[in-house]
Design a protein around this motif. Sequence first.
Motif, mmCIF file in Angstrom:
data_model
loop_
_atom_site.group_PDB
_atom_site.id
_atom_site.type_symbol
_atom_site.label_atom_id
_atom_site.label_comp_id
_atom_site.label_asym_id
_atom_site.label_seq_id
_atom_site.Cartn_x
_atom_site.Cartn_y
_atom_site.Cartn_z
ATOM 1 N N GLY A 146 50.498 -0.902 29.835
ATOM 2 C CA GLY A 146 50.622 -1.817 30.964
ATOM 3 C C GLY A 146 49.282 -2.343 31.439
ATOM 4 O O GLY A 146 49.130 -3.522 31.747
ATOM 5 N N SER A 183 55.123 0.974 26.569
ATOM 6 C CA SER A 183 55.528 0.958 27.979
ATOM 7 C C SER A 183 54.794 1.996 28.819
ATOM 8 O O SER A 183 55.027 2.077 30.018
ATOM 9 N N HIS A 184 53.885 2.778 28.223
ATOM 10 C CA HIS A 184 53.147 3.755 29.024
ATOM 11 C C HIS A 184 52.044 3.065 29.835
ATOM 12 O O HIS A 184 51.790 1.869 29.680
#
Length: 175
Positions: free
Chosen positions: A144, A139-140
């Motif tokens: 992305g 999710s960092h």
Amino acid sequence: MRVLVTGGVRSGKSRHATGLLEGRDRVTVVAPGPVADGSDPDWDHRVARHRAHRPTGWDTVETVDLASAIAAAAGPVLVDCLGTWVTAILERAELWDSPVDAAHDVMDQNVAAVRESLREHDDEVVLVTNEVGYGVVPSHRSGGVFRDLLGAVNQGVAEACDEVHLVVCGRVLRL
């Protein structure tokens, strides 16, 4: 025939892609990632593992220049995999921390070149990719960027293909 084979990690997509070209004496397998120079044992292991499951007459080319590899191939081509290609381009161009638009511009140029090679190549081409909706992507920010770019690459390449095959648990759905 141009086929994009997509699925999650360990879904059987590479095995399915190889099967699509079964019976061909010569196939150029393009491993679009870091060129094997001994500096990445994980990459070397991945390429060796995939080679072990392919016919011995098939040649492997390791390059980031996917468009040129397709254009130079005489006969069918198997590209495995677009996810490693995106990663290698981001790494080579030092785009992980760049503005997202800069990364998209570079990938758009590369996809345009690949689409042109696909149109001009007069034999079968099978491309393997990860379906970003089915994989674990961190999710960092870099996760992305990767997810967004690979999704755009998949869509751009799919537009140049005759068929898209989704592989889940070794089962194939032709889209």
